[in-house]
Design a protein around this motif. Sequence first.
Motif, mmCIF file in Angstrom:
data_model
loop_
_atom_site.group_PDB
_atom_site.id
_atom_site.type_symbol
_atom_site.label_atom_id
_atom_site.label_comp_id
_atom_site.label_asym_id
_atom_site.label_seq_id
_atom_site.Cartn_x
_atom_site.Cartn_y
_atom_site.Cartn_z
ATOM 1 N N UNK A 1 12.178 -5.208 10.694
ATOM 2 C CA UNK A 1 11.096 -4.452 10.059
ATOM 3 C C UNK A 1 10.154 -3.978 11.161
ATOM 4 N N UNK A 2 9.256 -3.067 10.806
ATOM 5 C CA UNK A 2 8.343 -2.520 11.807
ATOM 6 C C UNK A 2 7.039 -2.093 11.159
ATOM 7 N N UNK A 3 5.938 -2.307 11.888
ATOM 8 C CA UNK A 3 4.632 -1.769 11.556
ATOM 9 C C UNK A 3 4.376 -0.593 12.486
ATOM 10 N N UNK A 4 4.139 0.582 11.929
ATOM 11 C CA UNK A 4 4.018 1.802 12.715
ATOM 12 C C UNK A 4 2.572 2.071 13.115
ATOM 13 N N UNK A 5 2.409 2.799 14.221
ATOM 14 C CA UNK A 5 1.067 3.164 14.668
ATOM 15 C C UNK A 5 0.507 4.331 13.867
ATOM 16 N N UNK A 6 1.390 5.137 13.277
ATOM 17 C CA UNK A 6 0.950 6.231 12.418
ATOM 18 C C UNK A 6 1.961 6.368 11.280
ATOM 19 N N UNK B 1 0.824 -1.219 0.000
ATOM 20 C CA UNK B 1 0.000 0.000 0.000
ATOM 21 C C UNK B 1 0.853 1.261 0.000
ATOM 22 N N UNK B 2 2.084 1.155 0.507
ATOM 23 C CA UNK B 2 3.016 2.290 0.543
ATOM 24 C C UNK B 2 2.384 3.488 1.250
ATOM 25 N N UNK B 3 1.823 3.225 2.444
ATOM 26 C CA UNK B 3 1.159 4.292 3.195
ATOM 27 C C UNK B 3 2.033 4.847 4.316
ATOM 28 N N UNK B 4 3.316 4.490 4.344
ATOM 29 C CA UNK B 4 4.220 5.026 5.348
ATOM 30 C C UNK B 4 4.148 4.352 6.696
ATOM 31 N N UNK B 5 3.471 3.216 6.791
ATOM 32 C CA UNK B 5 3.350 2.525 8.082
ATOM 33 C C UNK B 5 4.128 1.219 8.123
ATOM 34 N N UNK B 6 4.838 0.895 7.054
ATOM 35 C CA UNK B 6 5.657 -0.322 7.015
ATOM 36 C C UNK B 6 7.058 0.050 6.558
ATOM 37 N N UNK B 7 8.056 -0.218 7.431
ATOM 38 C CA UNK B 7 9.438 0.109 7.122
ATOM 39 C C UNK B 7 10.335 -1.057 7.475
ATOM 40 N N UNK B 8 11.416 -1.190 6.734
ATOM 41 C CA UNK B 8 12.387 -2.238 7.034
ATOM 42 C C UNK B 8 13.787 -1.664 6.873
ATOM 43 N N UNK B 9 14.755 -2.333 7.485
ATOM 44 C CA UNK B 9 16.117 -1.826 7.506
ATOM 45 C C UNK B 9 16.435 -1.216 8.869
ATOM 46 N N UNK B 10 17.671 -1.344 9.296
ATOM 47 C CA UNK B 10 18.047 -0.928 10.648
ATOM 48 C C UNK B 10 17.852 0.560 10.873
ATOM 49 N N UNK B 11 18.326 1.409 9.958
ATOM 50 C CA UNK B 11 18.289 2.867 10.169
ATOM 51 C C UNK B 11 16.847 3.393 10.198
ATOM 52 N N UNK B 12 15.982 3.108 9.188
ATOM 53 C CA UNK B 12 14.604 3.616 9.261
ATOM 54 C C UNK B 12 13.837 3.094 10.474
ATOM 55 N N UNK B 13 13.993 1.806 10.786
ATOM 56 C CA UNK B 13 13.263 1.241 11.922
ATOM 57 C C UNK B 13 13.745 1.857 13.235
ATOM 58 N N UNK B 14 15.050 2.056 13.355
ATOM 59 C CA UNK B 14 15.581 2.663 14.583
ATOM 60 C C UNK B 14 15.045 4.085 14.759
ATOM 61 N N UNK B 15 14.937 4.853 13.674
ATOM 62 C CA UNK B 15 14.373 6.196 13.758
ATOM 63 C C UNK B 15 12.911 6.155 14.186
#
Length: 473
Positions: free
Chosen positions: A440-445, A360-374
Amino acid sequence: MKILNKGGGIIYTSPSIAAPPTIPTKDETATSRQRPYYPWSPPPIPSPPGAKPACETPRNIPSQRRVPAMQLVGSKTSQRLEEVGEDSVTLLPTDPEDMWHANNLIGPQDVIKAHAIRKVTTESKTGSTVSERVHTDLTIRVTSTFFDPAASQLHVSGTVIVENAFVNIGQYHTLDLELNRPFTLWKKYGWDSVARETLSDALRQDKDGAVAAVVMQEGIANICLITEFRTVLKQRVESTIPKKRSASSDQDSGMRRFFDKTLSTLTRSIDFSNPRPLLIASPGFVAGDFKKYISDEGTRRGDKTMSAMAKQATVVHSSSGHLHSLNEILKSSEVTATMKDMKFSKETRFMDDFFDRLRKDDGRAWYGTVPVEKAVREGAVGRGGGVLLINNSLFRSLDIATRKRYVSMVDKVKEDGGDARILSSDHESGQRLDALGGIAALLTYPILDLDEDEDQNEQTNANEEAGDQEIII
């Protein structure tokens, strides 16, 4: 895996600050050479009842002190650990699955004491040499581990830090950890939250909850055991089946031989004395025919276990009979309906949700150490649906700073009310995550610019390289 307590062994503590070495008396110095003192050497450990006597321990290592016994909660298979802190633990592996947990617990620079068989060569006065194998206990500082998933064997290599009559300090040895033999583990850098959770998983694992699976097609069958923490390929069966239409009778007899070989291998590889779920997956009608064959054989032989096996079997469609189809099988509605509470089923759903969000590319799914850590640092992986997915292989880094980096992310997510899931690299979900870098991470917003810094750094590096090339020209 059991923790030995007062009734069946002991748990010991390694002091965080080593006591000063004792000064041997004149008589002691005369009778034995003084051994070097290592400030972070573990205390001596008496062997539990019935075990072989422990090896000789230097007098100048600090004495041990007892720590509170771990508490048992609920049933025998459900146990909880108090915070371990800087303590050492004595563990008794009783099941092959325990070796997998031990492999995740033991890391570089840790100290482990266990039973060992050492080849010792002695030289007589005449100059002849005699070699023999002796049983002893060795204490080593770990340099590497090797885990054989098929045989569930764990080999721990390192240098000896406590000498005895057979080995000197600094010699190299590989310990072969064995079932029903205790070993003691000291964590040099302490028991962080991830190590304590791994130890808790080892104690509360449901050994009877493993699921058997047969992924097959004509002439090929992969027999697997899916536990809470890993997927083990037990055996692979291959058989030649005629393909010509004119040889239909030969094909039928070939399929019967294939089913018979698969069934015998299945019952030999996996224990069905206690009922357990059985998944049979294949393209076409092979899986259904194999389930019917199991039922018919159980009736013909009067084997109640085999008949119960057929009743417990669930037939699932797959695109092929190869092992990679297991991911497709675990996502099927038949499997998720019957095994929705199993750990691996939840992890599979998390990975499916992540890839749905990523598409969906809605900004709530990220992978990789640097983006997830941020995202974790900004509190975006917290209460309200935030999920951190991290592969357990990342915690086996030789760099302690890297390990602490991932541990701090797990702690921060839990502190913010999110869900931190440590996936096994031996499960299909962990292997899918490994293809994304292991985290990887699923974000709340939604956050849309987590990777901008990476892009800017790459562009800056590219510009600097181009500038250097122009100067050289």
